[in-house]
Design an enzyme around this catalytic site. Sequence first.
Site, PDB file in Angstrom:
ATOM      1  N   ASP A  14       4.560   1.513 -14.579  1.00  0.00           N
ATOM      2  CA  ASP A  14       4.190   0.469 -13.634  1.00  0.00           C
ATOM      3  C   ASP A  14       2.884   0.938 -12.974  1.00  0.00           C
ATOM      4  O   ASP A  14       2.534   2.127 -13.073  1.00  0.00           O
ATOM      5  CB  ASP A  14       5.324   0.322 -12.609  1.00  0.00           C
ATOM      6  CG  ASP A  14       4.957  -0.582 -11.467  1.00  0.00           C
ATOM      7  OD1 ASP A  14       4.530  -1.715 -11.715  1.00  0.00           O
ATOM      8  OD2 ASP A  14       5.076  -0.138 -10.308  1.00  0.00           O
ATOM      9  N   ASP A  22       1.174  -0.359  -9.455  1.00  0.00           N
ATOM     10  CA  ASP A  22       1.216  -0.192  -7.995  1.00  0.00           C
ATOM     11  C   ASP A  22       2.482   0.572  -7.596  1.00  0.00           C
ATOM     12  O   ASP A  22       3.593   0.158  -7.928  1.00  0.00           O
ATOM     13  CB  ASP A  22       1.207  -1.564  -7.307  1.00  0.00           C
ATOM     14  CG  ASP A  22      -0.126  -2.278  -7.477  1.00  0.00           C
ATOM     15  OD1 ASP A  22      -1.156  -1.673  -7.170  1.00  0.00           O
ATOM     16  OD2 ASP A  22      -0.123  -3.431  -7.923  1.00  0.00           O
TER      17      ASP A  22
HETATM   18  P1  B16 Z   1      -1.808  -8.762  -7.333  1.00  0.00           P
HETATM   19  P2  B16 Z   1       3.124  -3.546  -9.954  1.00  0.00           P
HETATM   20  C1  B16 Z   1       2.649  -5.450  -8.114  1.00  0.00           C
HETATM   21  O1  B16 Z   1       2.182  -4.518  -9.044  1.00  0.00           O
HETATM   22  C2  B16 Z   1       2.861  -4.851  -6.739  1.00  0.00           C
HETATM   23  O2  B16 Z   1       3.975  -3.994  -6.735  1.00  0.00           O
HETATM   24  C3  B16 Z   1       3.133  -5.946  -5.759  1.00  0.00           C
HETATM   25  O3  B16 Z   1       3.372  -5.430  -4.468  1.00  0.00           O
HETATM   26  C4  B16 Z   1       1.975  -6.920  -5.778  1.00  0.00           C
HETATM   27  O4  B16 Z   1       2.227  -7.970  -4.872  1.00  0.00           O
HETATM   28  C5  B16 Z   1       1.853  -7.451  -7.190  1.00  0.00           C
HETATM   29  O5  B16 Z   1       1.579  -6.391  -8.057  1.00  0.00           O
HETATM   30  C6  B16 Z   1       0.779  -8.520  -7.343  1.00  0.00           C
HETATM   31  O6  B16 Z   1      -0.445  -7.953  -7.233  1.00  0.00           O
HETATM   32  O7  B16 Z   1      -1.940  -9.540  -6.052  1.00  0.00           O
HETATM   33  O8  B16 Z   1      -2.779  -7.651  -7.488  1.00  0.00           O
HETATM   34  O9  B16 Z   1      -1.748  -9.686  -8.519  1.00  0.00           O
HETATM   35  O10 B16 Z   1       3.900  -2.710  -9.003  1.00  0.00           O
HETATM   36  O11 B16 Z   1       3.963  -4.443 -10.819  1.00  0.00           O
HETATM   37  O12 B16 Z   1       2.083  -2.765 -10.718  1.00  0.00           O
HETATM   38 MG    MG Z   2       5.151  -1.083  -8.514  1.00  0.00          MG
END
Ligand code: B16
Ligand code: MG
Length: 255
Positions: free
Chosen positions: A12, A14
């Site tokens: 993953d 984030d």
């Molecule tokens: P964006 P992951 C996710 O990434 C995050 O955990 C989440 O908190 C965030 O809202 C989401 O991406 C959307 O991100 O606004 O950049 O499209 O943890 O799946 O890598």
């Molecule tokens: Mg994540």
Amino acid sequence: METIEITAVIFDLDGVIADTSEYHYLSWQRLADEEGLPFDRQVNERLRGKSRRASLDIILGGHTVDDEQAAAWLERKNDYFMQIFRDHATECLLPGVVPLIQELRLAGIKVGVGSASRNARWILQQLGIAELLDAIIDGLDVEHSKPAPDVFLHVADQMGVAAAHCVVLEDAAAGIEAALAAGMWVIGLGPGQRVGHAHARFDSLEGVTPAAIIAALAGASRRTPTPNPQPPTPQPPTPQPPTPHAGTLAGRWAS
Ligand code: B16
Ligand code: MG
């Protein structure tokens, strides 16, 4: 004896590769303050692993806004996020990530990223690690975001690896559900109350080796991955670079 054979590791982004959750929190807080939306860290915690639009729906808590308004707010929130990220990119690469990717590559294990973020490719490029990866699937590539299994199934598909031979490293409850639904092994990163439904758990990736991943899976659970209940949405075929050698991490334990 049962055998775990891992030929690919899917990260993953984030919360696993990059510690961006505070940047997302600050960006949502700024938007919420400007628009008079109730928001705090408790609500922010529920956004972990969720798509951009799903996050806004959680913040709105049952209230609705039209699509044009939602799109404008999401664009503004993302502008805030990108501003903060640009200023702090190097600070958010989490410890242990690059050494682990390098060790996996040396062992011939494929390495991919499966993220809900629509910024994933940009973030990975900014961090300078995009070229270390065999496949990247992000929130722009799939219709159904986590907890649907699609994102991880597409990464496995691009790498040419069966789901049962993949292990996912995830920090979010929704991401762990997605990996389990994909029929993959999954290691949760973070507190047990958030990631305790994974096959195994680490506090972080600091000091984690490929051997530690196998040991954790073998030692922590005798559950085998469930079969994939849903096929991924069809995608156009992606040309695959030839792999010089394929590796396997294997572990055994008595059943
Ligand atoms: P964006 P992951 C996710 O990434 C995050 O955990 C989440 O908190 C965030 O809202 C989401 O991406 C959307 O991100 O606004 O950049 O499209 O943890 O799946 O890598
Ligand atoms: Mg994540």
